[in-house]
Design a protein around this motif. Structure first.
Motif, mmCIF file in Angstrom:
data_model
loop_
_atom_site.group_PDB
_atom_site.id
_atom_site.type_symbol
_atom_site.label_atom_id
_atom_site.label_comp_id
_atom_site.label_asym_id
_atom_site.label_seq_id
_atom_site.Cartn_x
_atom_site.Cartn_y
_atom_site.Cartn_z
ATOM 1 N N UNK A 1 60.925 -9.960 11.748
ATOM 2 C CA UNK A 1 59.913 -9.887 10.687
ATOM 3 C C UNK A 1 59.451 -8.448 10.471
ATOM 4 N N UNK A 2 59.180 -7.742 11.547
ATOM 5 C CA UNK A 2 58.721 -6.355 11.448
ATOM 6 C C UNK A 2 59.797 -5.465 10.831
ATOM 7 N N UNK A 3 61.038 -5.655 11.244
ATOM 8 C CA UNK A 3 62.120 -4.829 10.714
ATOM 9 C C UNK A 3 62.328 -5.096 9.217
ATOM 10 N N UNK A 4 62.268 -6.354 8.805
ATOM 11 C CA UNK A 4 62.412 -6.703 7.383
ATOM 12 C C UNK A 4 61.260 -6.115 6.578
ATOM 13 N N UNK A 5 60.037 -6.286 7.087
ATOM 14 C CA UNK A 5 58.863 -5.768 6.371
ATOM 15 C C UNK A 5 58.922 -4.249 6.246
ATOM 16 N N UNK A 6 59.244 -3.555 7.311
ATOM 17 C CA UNK A 6 59.326 -2.095 7.258
ATOM 18 C C UNK A 6 60.426 -1.637 6.312
ATOM 19 N N UNK A 7 61.568 -2.316 6.336
ATOM 20 C CA UNK A 7 62.668 -1.964 5.445
ATOM 21 C C UNK A 7 62.237 -2.095 3.986
ATOM 22 N N UNK A 8 61.575 -3.193 3.658
ATOM 23 C CA UNK A 8 61.107 -3.399 2.280
ATOM 24 C C UNK A 8 60.072 -2.348 1.898
ATOM 25 N N UNK A 9 59.120 -2.104 2.777
ATOM 26 C CA UNK A 9 58.086 -1.109 2.479
ATOM 27 C C UNK A 9 58.681 0.283 2.274
ATOM 28 N N UNK A 10 59.625 0.641 3.106
ATOM 29 C CA UNK A 10 60.195 1.986 3.019
ATOM 30 C C UNK A 10 61.137 2.146 1.830
ATOM 31 N N UNK A 11 61.839 1.081 1.448
ATOM 32 C CA UNK A 11 62.782 1.201 0.337
ATOM 33 C C UNK A 11 62.127 0.967 -1.022
ATOM 34 N N UNK A 12 61.139 0.090 -1.084
ATOM 35 C CA UNK A 12 60.516 -0.228 -2.375
ATOM 36 C C UNK A 12 59.218 0.531 -2.629
ATOM 37 N N UNK A 13 58.622 1.025 -1.577
ATOM 38 C CA UNK A 13 57.309 1.679 -1.703
ATOM 39 C C UNK A 13 57.359 3.050 -1.059
ATOM 40 N N UNK A 14 58.276 3.878 -1.506
ATOM 41 C CA UNK A 14 58.514 5.175 -0.889
ATOM 42 C C UNK A 14 57.312 6.100 -0.851
ATOM 43 N N UNK A 15 56.350 5.884 -1.746
ATOM 44 C CA UNK A 15 55.171 6.750 -1.775
ATOM 45 C C UNK A 15 53.986 6.117 -1.056
ATOM 46 N N UNK A 16 54.223 5.101 -0.283
ATOM 47 C CA UNK A 16 53.173 4.392 0.445
ATOM 48 C C UNK A 16 52.445 5.354 1.392
ATOM 49 N N UNK A 17 51.116 5.302 1.376
ATOM 50 C CA UNK A 17 50.324 6.144 2.276
ATOM 51 C C UNK A 17 48.978 5.475 2.530
ATOM 52 N N UNK A 18 48.285 5.934 3.561
ATOM 53 C CA UNK A 18 46.970 5.387 3.876
ATOM 54 C C UNK A 18 45.986 5.679 2.746
ATOM 55 N N UNK A 19 45.126 4.713 2.464
ATOM 56 C CA UNK A 19 44.098 4.883 1.437
ATOM 57 C C UNK A 19 42.816 5.486 2.009
ATOM 58 N N UNK A 20 42.741 5.546 3.324
ATOM 59 C CA UNK A 20 41.574 6.095 4.011
ATOM 60 C C UNK A 20 42.073 7.045 5.097
ATOM 61 N N UNK A 21 41.224 7.945 5.571
ATOM 62 C CA UNK A 21 41.642 8.794 6.704
ATOM 63 C C UNK A 21 41.957 7.918 7.931
ATOM 64 N N UNK A 22 42.949 8.303 8.696
ATOM 65 C CA UNK A 22 43.374 7.516 9.864
ATOM 66 C C UNK A 22 42.221 7.241 10.814
ATOM 67 N N UNK A 23 41.305 8.197 10.954
ATOM 68 C CA UNK A 23 40.180 7.996 11.879
ATOM 69 C C UNK A 23 39.203 6.930 11.389
ATOM 70 N N UNK A 24 39.304 6.511 10.126
ATOM 71 C CA UNK A 24 38.438 5.457 9.592
ATOM 72 C C UNK A 24 39.007 4.048 9.764
#
Length: 130
Positions: free
Chosen positions: A88-111
């Motif tokens: 499940x994790x490998x499938x989800x990561x593959x989809x996120x990385x291939x379809x959502x290449x500009x994916x990034x955190x919406x908040x600072x990591x410390x938040x």
């Protein structure tokens, strides 16, 4: 992707402390004598940071070969659902990385807010933008 997933699981295990176990015979561990029949806590998250097994263990290295991590336990105590969770994790990561290449955190990591539980570790939420 599989190598990176193993390293992510090693680096930040979802299970920090396993359920109680009991010693079946006396043993010495790290210079401490432990008698037979006493409860012990196993900390797979700490074992995954053992510098004797993983050089520079506090460094996230997505090229590291970390297949022998203990994120899902070991031996007869290995999680029965580990292959499904890993797939499940490998499938989800593959989809996120291939379809959502500009994916990034919406908040600072410390938040980011982490759940406060004894056994399982994870985020309350993971706000992202595309």
């Amino acid at each position: 992707l599989g190598t990176a997933l193993d390293e992510l699981l090693r680096f930040d295990s979802p299970v920090g402390i396993a359920t109680f176990r009991y010693t079946t015979e006396p043993l010495t561990l790290g210079g401490t004598d432990i008698p037979s029949g006493v409860p012990v806590l196993i900390a797979p998250g700490a074992a995954n940071r053992d510098p004797a097994h993983f050089p520079d263990p506090d460094q996230l290295d997505l090229d590291r070969t970390a297949k022998d991590h203990l994120a899902f336990g070991h031996g007869i105590h290995r999680c029965l659902g580990a292959p499904v969770a890993r797939a499940e994790a490998e499938i989800a990561l593959d989809i996120l990385l291939t379809r959502c290449g500009r994916l990034r955190l919406a908040v600072p990591a410390e938040d980011l807010q982490w759940r406060r539980t004894r056994l399982m570790r994870g985020l309350e939420s993971l706000p992202v933008v595309f």
